[in-house]
Design an enzyme around this catalytic site. Sequence first.
Site, short mmCIF file in Angstrom:
data_model
loop_
_atom_site.label_atom_id
_atom_site.label_comp_id
_atom_site.label_asym_id
_atom_site.label_seq_id
_atom_site.Cartn_x
_atom_site.Cartn_y
_atom_site.Cartn_z
N PHE A 1 -37.06 -1.67 -23.12
CA PHE A 1 -36.60 -0.51 -22.35
C PHE A 1 -35.19 -0.82 -21.87
O PHE A 1 -35.00 -1.67 -20.99
CB PHE A 1 -37.56 -0.33 -21.17
CG PHE A 1 -37.34 0.89 -20.32
CD1 PHE A 1 -37.86 2.12 -20.70
CD2 PHE A 1 -36.67 0.79 -19.11
CE1 PHE A 1 -37.70 3.24 -19.89
CE2 PHE A 1 -36.50 1.91 -18.30
CZ PHE A 1 -37.02 3.13 -18.69
N THR B 1 -30.88 -0.77 -17.64
CA THR B 1 -29.93 -1.49 -16.78
C THR B 1 -28.72 -1.98 -17.55
O THR B 1 -28.83 -2.37 -18.73
CB THR B 1 -30.64 -2.69 -16.14
OG1 THR B 1 -31.78 -2.21 -15.42
CG2 THR B 1 -29.74 -3.45 -15.20
N GLY C 1 -27.41 -1.07 -11.90
CA GLY C 1 -28.82 -1.42 -11.82
C GLY C 1 -29.57 -0.34 -11.06
O GLY C 1 -30.15 0.57 -11.66
N ILE D 1 -32.90 -7.17 -20.24
CA ILE D 1 -33.88 -6.34 -20.94
C ILE D 1 -35.10 -7.18 -21.36
O ILE D 1 -35.00 -8.04 -22.25
CB ILE D 1 -33.23 -5.63 -22.15
CG1 ILE D 1 -31.98 -4.85 -21.69
CG2 ILE D 1 -34.24 -4.71 -22.84
CD1 ILE D 1 -32.21 -3.86 -20.55
N GLN E 1 -48.54 -22.92 0.93
CA GLN E 1 -48.82 -23.56 2.22
C GLN E 1 -50.20 -24.21 2.21
O GLN E 1 -50.37 -25.33 2.71
CB GLN E 1 -48.72 -22.51 3.35
CG GLN E 1 -48.37 -23.09 4.70
CD GLN E 1 -46.98 -23.73 4.70
OE1 GLN E 1 -46.11 -23.39 3.90
NE2 GLN E 1 -46.78 -24.68 5.60
N GLU F 1 -37.64 -2.50 -11.84
CA GLU F 1 -38.22 -1.13 -11.80
C GLU F 1 -37.99 -0.51 -10.42
O GLU F 1 -38.84 0.20 -9.89
CB GLU F 1 -39.69 -1.15 -12.21
CG GLU F 1 -39.85 -1.72 -13.61
CD GLU F 1 -41.04 -1.22 -14.38
OE1 GLU F 1 -41.58 -0.17 -14.01
OE2 GLU F 1 -41.40 -1.88 -15.36
#
Length: 383
Positions: free
Chosen positions: A123, A126, A131, A157, A336, A363
């Site tokens: 996809f 960007t 972005g 990508i 932790q 996303e």
Amino acid sequence: MNLELSQEQEAVRRLAEEFVAREVTPHVVAWDRAENVDRSIVKKLGALGFLGLTVPEEYGGSGGDHLAYCLVTEELGRGDSSVRGIVSVSLGLVAKTVASWGSEEQKRQWLPRLTSGDAIGCFGLTEPGTGSDAGNLATRAVRDGGDYVINGTKMFITNGTWADVVLLFARTNDAPGHRGVSAFLVPADTPGLTRRTIHGKLGLRGQATAELVLQDVRVPATTLLGPEGKGFTVAMSALAKGRMSVAAGCVGIAQAALDASVRYAGEREQFGKGIAGHQLVQELLSDISVDVEAARLLTWRVADLVDRGQEFATAASQAKLYASEAAVRCANNAIQVFGGYGYIDEYPVGKLLRDARVMTLYEGTSQIQKLIIGRALTGVSAF
Ligand code: FAD
């Protein structure tokens, strides 16, 4: 909403759980260290129908509803987010978008290959300079007779170097104030398209993330996905469902953090007793468990809305925002519980944190999800 899984949903969840135990878990550390998932996993995912969930069977899909899709995504994310991401992108962002927006010819050309794992999709939205503000992208597609000629660069990508087809977004209209973006299905072997693997990622290290450079890439006008100028709508519709998938993957990370922490707390002793008996360790475990349940319920709610044909975009942003932040908290709390052992990769929880961190970024960052939710609440866009 009925929270009890149907027999079919439980069966597909168990299939995914068994697949992960057999084909993924034994290799997770090695793939992470080598920065490379074994590509043969794609065909195996396809063979079980995991790359065709919700896609109509007439196009090679395996049917199923969106809750089943979320269950499989959660199990894959519980095993390895790098593997989960392959499915979330190739099926979730590409195949499902072709199924929704594609012409009959495009569906027949790509869906059987994508759902079987013969082909992989990526996809390409960007860019190096855009972005969050994706509508401002700079890649250009110029009409030339029956073709478009595309120039530009795409960044970060997922599946980029593995992909056979790029769902690519490019500007086709420069008029001021015009969101003239169009979507194209560009075969990855088209001359002029080059790819570079991006190494050194904090997490999702096994995943093939790439920069794509397009230099005079010529594609026929039949590669347009959806009408010219509607590409931004195509992208946003893909991402709304994509956010549900990311949220489900985050539930998987959070569940893995819980499983590992409870197990470890039951084995480790300090101050003459098991650490599970120390109240502050129990606090960490209970905090993780509440995050797991809350994230899962928000995610299932989105799946339910999608399956009932209701509006779901805001719910998807809420689920993605909460689940991604929760996954980071859960993985951090799990470290932790593990103490120093949580900091080395022989134990699983450090990787969970590294993998979880990007979920709050891609996303749509957490800030962008808040702006989407805020706009839905107030009717005012604060972008
Ligand atoms: P920027 O947009 O520059 O944001 C920087 C900071 O500014 C963030 O904190 C952001 O929240 C904040 N910010 C920006 N605008 C606003 C605002 N209006 N109000 C408040 N804060 C704001 N992209 C694809 O197209 N396809 C992929 O497959 C894909 N996979 C990816 C895989 C990985 C591992 C990574 C890291 C990224 C991937 N991306 C992909 C890109 C990802 O979607 C972007 O990184 C993301 O959208 C953020 O864009 P940016 O990195 O340019 O950050």
